[in-house]
Design an enzyme around this catalytic site. Structure first.
Site, PDB file in Angstrom:
ATOM      1  CB  THR A  85      -5.769  -7.124 -11.885  1.00  0.00           C
ATOM      2  OG1 THR A  85      -4.360  -7.062 -11.946  1.00  0.00           O
ATOM      3  CG2 THR A  85      -6.388  -7.658 -11.759  1.00  0.00           C
ATOM      4  CD  GLU A 134      -7.927  -9.042  -8.540  1.00  0.00           C
ATOM      5  OE1 GLU A 134      -8.335  -8.895  -8.693  1.00  0.00           O
ATOM      6  OE2 GLU A 134      -6.352  -8.797  -8.816  1.00  0.00           O
ATOM      7  CE  LYS A 149      -0.573   4.688  10.040  1.00  0.00           C
ATOM      8  NZ  LYS A 149      -0.082   4.344   9.742  1.00  0.00           N
ATOM      9  CD1 TRP A 163      -6.315   3.538   9.687  1.00  0.00           C
ATOM     10  CD2 TRP A 163      -5.405   4.074   7.839  1.00  0.00           C
ATOM     11  NE1 TRP A 163      -5.644   2.889   9.805  1.00  0.00           N
ATOM     12  CE2 TRP A 163      -4.307   3.205   8.226  1.00  0.00           C
ATOM     13  CE3 TRP A 163      -5.398   4.760   6.241  1.00  0.00           C
ATOM     14  CZ2 TRP A 163      -3.344   3.297   8.154  1.00  0.00           C
ATOM     15  CZ3 TRP A 163      -3.691   4.170   6.649  1.00  0.00           C
ATOM     16  CH2 TRP A 163      -2.983   3.367   6.572  1.00  0.00           C
TER      17      TRP A 163
HETATM   18  P1  ADP Z   1      -8.726  -2.228 -11.797  1.00  0.00           P
HETATM   19  O1  ADP Z   1      -7.743  -3.542 -10.222  1.00  0.00           O
HETATM   20  O2  ADP Z   1      -8.588  -2.426 -13.020  1.00  0.00           O
HETATM   21  O3  ADP Z   1      -9.428  -1.030 -11.556  1.00  0.00           O
HETATM   22  P2  ADP Z   1     -10.867  -3.779 -10.708  1.00  0.00           P
HETATM   23  O4  ADP Z   1     -12.158  -3.906 -11.364  1.00  0.00           O
HETATM   24  O5  ADP Z   1     -10.784  -5.569 -10.833  1.00  0.00           O
HETATM   25  O6  ADP Z   1      -9.714  -3.714 -11.624  1.00  0.00           O
HETATM   26  O7  ADP Z   1     -10.903  -3.225  -9.311  1.00  0.00           O
HETATM   27  C1  ADP Z   1     -11.501  -3.764  -8.416  1.00  0.00           C
HETATM   28  C2  ADP Z   1     -11.292  -2.813  -7.146  1.00  0.00           C
HETATM   29  O8  ADP Z   1     -12.046  -1.576  -7.338  1.00  0.00           O
HETATM   30  C3  ADP Z   1     -12.318  -3.292  -5.912  1.00  0.00           C
HETATM   31  O9  ADP Z   1     -10.808  -3.559  -5.764  1.00  0.00           O
HETATM   32  C4  ADP Z   1     -12.443  -2.100  -4.801  1.00  0.00           C
HETATM   33  O10 ADP Z   1     -11.384  -1.603  -4.894  1.00  0.00           O
HETATM   34  C5  ADP Z   1     -13.264  -1.853  -6.181  1.00  0.00           C
HETATM   35  N1  ADP Z   1     -14.459  -0.817  -6.750  1.00  0.00           N
HETATM   36  C6  ADP Z   1     -14.907  -2.125  -6.911  1.00  0.00           C
HETATM   37  N2  ADP Z   1     -16.239  -1.867  -6.926  1.00  0.00           N
HETATM   38  C7  ADP Z   1     -16.531  -1.173  -5.888  1.00  0.00           C
HETATM   39  C8  ADP Z   1     -16.987  -0.765  -5.344  1.00  0.00           C
HETATM   40  N3  ADP Z   1     -18.918  -0.385  -5.319  1.00  0.00           N
HETATM   41  N4  ADP Z   1     -17.175   0.568  -4.425  1.00  0.00           N
HETATM   42  C9  ADP Z   1     -16.469   1.318  -3.854  1.00  0.00           C
HETATM   43  N5  ADP Z   1     -14.840   0.435  -4.392  1.00  0.00           N
HETATM   44  C10 ADP Z   1     -15.655  -0.738  -5.603  1.00  0.00           C
END
Ligand code: ADP
Length: 522
Positions: free
Chosen positions: A182, A327, A437, A442
């Site tokens: 990640t 993940e 915040k 929030w």
């Molecule tokens: P990185 O952490 O490198 O961006 P990831 O693609 O694994 O890699 O990121 C996952 C994160 O992306 C999720 O935990 C979330 O915060 C965000 N995410 C993924 N899909 C969506 C979505 N449809 N809407 C909002 N946030 C999203």
């Protein structure tokens, strides 16, 4: 009771051999800048994959060895996607956009023994080569012309000379088949290792009609980078079903994508919202035909509702909002309307579709508040999204610090703050680290971004928290206007009310007085 069924290990070998027998004449293609698409058949793909596996074996790749890739989306990249896991190796797709420090960290941490690099990307690897402790061989894939760099092996020459693997080793379904890191906005990037079984069952779930419904009839265009959560696992699913697959090649731009969709009659193409925003601009101006598209999975960050509406109403294309993470392999939730919602008014339908959706079969989810209590599915109470299932990470790779992401009762803590409505649709308010915040409240940056991006003159908007002496944090909106809207002010302030003169006109004299100490930005 064990042993009731005539079982075999759920490994990628089954998918590959099935594809080899059933879909030999179907095609795969890669965009080559300045030339027609490179095309070959699944029969070619399977033969070259077997040869690549032979070459990897000859280079000493053994079960459990990590095989790194540093490449754009291409048919060669797909060959490694399969050759490494079929041999028992672990495919490690490295993000080509990381800093040299992160690249060095990740490749060393994964312990990659081999690195397959696109020739066009070699200038990024060359300077850090000396720091890559575990890489024994570099294989260069000739995506551009020119001699293979000194000290590296020629991918195509190796394939020509290799003896193909005809009998795949027997693997266990719990054996590792791949890994991704990640991007790690805090601390070092964290590695996630996928098992054969995880990818196997994930592909089945992803291809269900109620999920993304990927089938043999699809023409898939791969724009999501193959180093981003394995292009959302679609290259594995595409081979499983024998779909036609087109790879976007080096650095595809909105015009390349629109041209390929139109010319190849693409039916399935996923990408993050910013890509679809850029394509929208182009299609509105030049009128590309997107009508072949059956499914656009959109995710990675929140899809603004206005974008979903525009694609459907103006271009006749339905986007499918989905949520996932590296993940979670990455399928987590998908926002499809339930059958009885189809009759709902537009307003309500789009409100549902702009949410991130309900859990895929196989994935269990809950939202938990700061006191550790599960929050009700009322569409209002916020909590951290936690998930579990056969393709959800159980532990980060060699990373004791990562243990805090897992609850004692066996759930993965996503770091996303959500509400869950009574129909089971989750809505992401924010990543924990992006929430603003203000006072004790929030504020969701995603809500504000969606509202701002619905404005016809706004192209992109991102809202961040900035420190504030009284409120701790306040939201700051960073906005890109659409290019045709020039002559904009440099700064905008929000005020309670514009002062008025006795006859109700704006009183600029009073305003000038109010802002006379204003510090313009540099
Ligand atoms: P990185 O952490 O490198 O961006 P990831 O693609 O694994 O890699 O990121 C996952 C994160 O992306 C999720 O935990 C979330 O915060 C965000 N995410 C993924 N899909 C969506 C979505 N449809 N809407 C909002 N946030 C999203």
């Amino acid at each position: 009771m064990k042993g009731l069924m005539m079982d075999y290990p759920l490994t990628l070998t089954h998918f590959f051999e099935r594809c080899r027998r059933l879909f030999a004449t179907k095609t795969l293609a890669t965009r080559v800048p300045g030339s027609p698409l490179f095309r070959y058949t699944y029969a070619d793909f399977c033969e070259r994959t077997a040869r690549l596996a032979g070459a990897l074996e000859a280079l000493g790749i053994k079960k459990g060895d990590r095989v790194g890739t540093f490449a754009w989306n291409s048919h060669r990249h797909l060959e490694i996607y399969w050759a490494a896991p079929l041999l028992g190796g672990v495919l490690h797709t490295v993000n080509i956009r990381l800093s040299p420090q992160d690249l060095t960290y990740i490749i060393n941490h994964a312990g990659d023994t081999l690195l397959l690099v696109d020739q066009s990307l070699w200038p990024i690897i060359e300077p850090i080569r000396k720091d890559l402790k575990t890489v024994r061989h570099y294989l260069v894939m000739p995506d551009t012309a020119g001699p293979i760099p000194a000290g590296a092996l020629d991918y195509e020459a190796l394939l020509r000379e290799a003896s193909p693997v005809r009998e795949w080793p027997q693997l266990d379904e719990d054996d590792a088949c791949g890994m991704c890191y990640t991007s790690g906005t805090t601390g070092h990037p964290k590695g996630v290792v996928y098992s054969h079984r995880a990818i196997f069952v994930h592909c089945l779930a992803m291809c269900m009609t109620d999920s993304l419904g990927i089938s043999e009839r699809d023409v898939i265009l791969h724009i999501v980078p193959m180093f981003h959560a394995n292009a959302w696992c679609v290259p594995f699913g595409g081979v499983m079903v024998g779909a036609t697959q087109i790879f976007g090649g080096p650095n595809p731009q909105p015009r390349d994508i629109a041209e390929m969709i139109q010319a190849e009659k693409v039916t399935f193409v996923g990408a993050v919202p910013t890509v679809w925003i850029a394509i929208k601009e182009l299609v509105e101006k030049e009128g590309f035909d997107l009508s072949s598209i059956r499914c656009i999975p959109i995710g990675g960050s929140a899809a603004p509702r206005s974008l979903l509406e525009l694609y459907e109403k103006k271009f006749g294309v339905r986007m499918t909002h989905a949520w996932g993470m590296t993940e979670t392999s990455p399928l987590g939730t998908i926002s499809r309307l339930k059958s009885y919602m189809e009759a709902w008014p537009d307003e309500q339908r789009f409100a549902v579709r702009a949410k991130q959706g309900y859990a895929s079969v196989g994935v269990e989810l809950r939202a938990v508040d700061e006191a550790g209590q599960e929050v009700p599915w009322d569409g209002k109470s916020m909590g951290e999204l936690q998930v579990r299932g056969p393709w959800i990470v159980k532990a980060y790779y060699n990373n004791p610090e990562g243990a805090k992401q897992f609850t004692p009762d066996g759930w993965f803590r996503t770091g996303d703050v959500v509400t869950i409505d009574p129909e089971g649709y989750i809505q992401i308010a924010d990543r924990t680290k992006d929430l603003i915040k203000s006072g004790g409240e929030w504020i969701s940056s995603i809500d504000m971004e969606s509202m701002l991006m619905a404005h016809p003159k706004v192209l992109e908007a991102a809202v961040i928290a900035v420190p504030h002496p009284k409120w701790v944090e306040r939201p700051l909106a960073c906005i890109v206007p659409r290019p045709e809207h020039k002559g904009l002010p440099d700064e905008v302030v929000f005020v309670e009310a514009i002062p008025k003169t006795g006859v109700g006109k704006f009183d600029k004299k009073v305003l000038r007085e109010q802002f006379k100490a204003w510090q313009p930005k540099e």
